[in-house]
Design a protein around this motif. Structure first.
Motif, short mmCIF file in Angstrom:
data_model
loop_
_atom_site.label_atom_id
_atom_site.label_comp_id
_atom_site.label_asym_id
_atom_site.label_seq_id
_atom_site.Cartn_x
_atom_site.Cartn_y
_atom_site.Cartn_z
N VAL A 239 -6.85 -7.27 2.58
CA VAL A 239 -7.77 -6.99 1.48
C VAL A 239 -7.53 -5.59 0.92
N GLY A 240 -7.29 -4.61 1.80
CA GLY A 240 -7.01 -3.26 1.33
C GLY A 240 -5.78 -3.22 0.44
N LEU A 241 -4.71 -3.93 0.83
CA LEU A 241 -3.50 -3.98 0.01
C LEU A 241 -3.76 -4.71 -1.31
N ALA A 242 -4.50 -5.82 -1.23
CA ALA A 242 -4.77 -6.61 -2.44
C ALA A 242 -5.61 -5.84 -3.45
N LEU A 243 -6.59 -5.07 -2.96
CA LEU A 243 -7.44 -4.30 -3.87
C LEU A 243 -6.65 -3.24 -4.64
N GLY A 244 -5.53 -2.83 -4.11
CA GLY A 244 -4.70 -1.85 -4.80
C GLY A 244 -3.78 -2.47 -5.85
N HIS A 245 -3.64 -3.80 -5.85
CA HIS A 245 -2.68 -4.44 -6.76
C HIS A 245 -3.27 -5.58 -7.59
#
Length: 395
Positions: free
Chosen positions: A359-365
């Motif tokens: 989720v942390g990676l997805a929120l950045g992209h």
């Protein structure tokens, strides 16, 4: 629930009490672990997260070996030794001068609790007929949630008195459990009625890898744990990005945690006791559908009541899936390998650590709401692996 508890043998009630109390002992340290590491060992937030998450990850990886011990040793000996090791590990944690020994002893404490948990599950199967196992798993999960809800509150009170006290109280609880189980535990209890397996752990592990149902079900468990294992962490990440108001995030996160805890405590036993071996696949798919409905609700929720309603639906999925997973392992595990099979199921905890990372990676992209569709994809994949794992059931 009280009627069911009264009908169980004393050995089952003692196992339930032991796992509940040991979970409470671990939960007591939960609210202060990060603060303790930053204040006493001068670790950054990133280092703290890596240490705590790494300890849980490594303990989960070692779970199958803990299950192998359950299959080869008497449960009485193993539970007495593991609760004693749990106590000594928390004493050593307080005495640790740096991060490396702290990490090592934290892994030992987590692994000791895992071994007791696996021994209890195997003990339930040895002591109870098949018809009662789903009910006892539901009771155990309800007790665990009560412990996770009450433990941190007790920990906060202990912190006010002394910042080492939560760890010392956890150690005292472990020691008291070790003495109690030594005196009252059933000394001849094993996870099965056959002789211990002659094969070493490496041979057992290779044999498990050839069990397609176990492999599929473990993968399904990891993927579903991505969604429910650490939902508070990734929902907080989402709320921080979308609300951008720390006070509002904290308030709404508190509502969601409370909704989850109340729903589990109120409904887990009522629903879990109705899950039958003959209908595992329909129950599992119902749980997956509840997860999807809850995630869709999160993606469109615009008010606190809407968030709480979505959490209630989401929690129904959790209530269904977890006992069903226990029952499926009970269904496929060979009698002499129940412990190591439950240890393999413990690998699903790895998914809980992956959720916040993804989720942390997805929120950045991606757009913020898109993270819920990513999680829905994980649910669908989990359902596929569950289906593959249940295609060839045993009677």
């Amino acid at each position: 629930m009280l009627r069911a508890l009264k009908s169980y043998p004393a050995a089952v009630r003692l196992l339930l009490f032991t796992t509940f109390t040991l979970t409470m002992a671990r939960a007591i340290t939960l609210p202060y672990l990060v603060v303790y590491l930053s204040t006493h060992l001068a670790l950054s937030i990133g280092q703290t997260g890596l240490l705590v998450g790494g300890a849980m990850f490594l303990a989960s990886l070692l779970g199958p070996y803990g299950g192998h011990l359950v299959d080869t040793l008497r449960s009485h000996t193993l539970i007495v030794a593991s609760t004693l090791v749990f106590a000594l590990a928390f004493i050593a944690i307080v005495a640790s001068p740096s991060a490396v020994p702290f990490f090592c002893f934290l892994v030992v404490a987590y692994l000791a609790q895992t071994v007791v948990d696996i021994a209890a599950k195997a003990g339930f199967c040895a002591l109870l007929p098949e018809a009662q196992r789903g009910e006892v798993f539901a009771i155990k999960y309800t007790f665990n949630n009560i412990a996770w809800a009450a433990g941190p509150m007790l920990g906060v009170l202990l912190i006010e008195a002394n910042d080492h006290l939560p760890f010392l109280v956890s150690a005292a609880i472990g020691l008291a459990l070790s003495l109690t189980y030594y005196r009252l535990g059933q000394r001849d209890l094993r996870s099965h009625n056959e002789k211990p397996p002659a094969a070493g752990f490496a041979q057992v592990a290779l044999g498990m890898l050839r069990d397609r149902r176990l492999v599929c079900f473990t993968l399904g468990g990891v993927l579903s744990a991505v969604v429910f294992g650490q939902f508070t962490a990734y929902l907080s990440q989402y709320l921080v990005v979308t609300l951008q108001d720390p006070a509002q995030v904290a308030r709404l996160a508190g509502y969601l945690v409370t909704t989850n805890a109340v729903t589990v405590i109120a409904l887990q036993y009522l629903i879990g006791r109705r899950i039958a071996r003959q209908q595992l696949m329909p129950w599992l798919m119902t749980g997956m559908a509840m997860f999807i409905a809850g995630l869709l609700g999160f993606s469109v929720a615009a008010s606190a009541p809407a968030w709480c309603l979505a959490m209630l639906v989401f929690t129904l999925g959790e209530i269904i899936v977890i006992p069903a997973e226990f029952m499926f392992i009970d269904l496929i595990a060979p009698e002499h390998l129940r412990g190591v099979y439950y240890g393999a199921q413990n690998l699903s905890n790895l998914g809980g650590g992956l959720g916040p990372i993804l989720v942390g990676l997805a929120l950045g992209h991606l757009l913020p709401a898109a993270v819920f569709y990513l999680l829905i994809g994980s649910v669908i994949l989990a359902a596929l692996f569950y289906w593959l794992g249940t295609r060839r059931q045993v009677d």
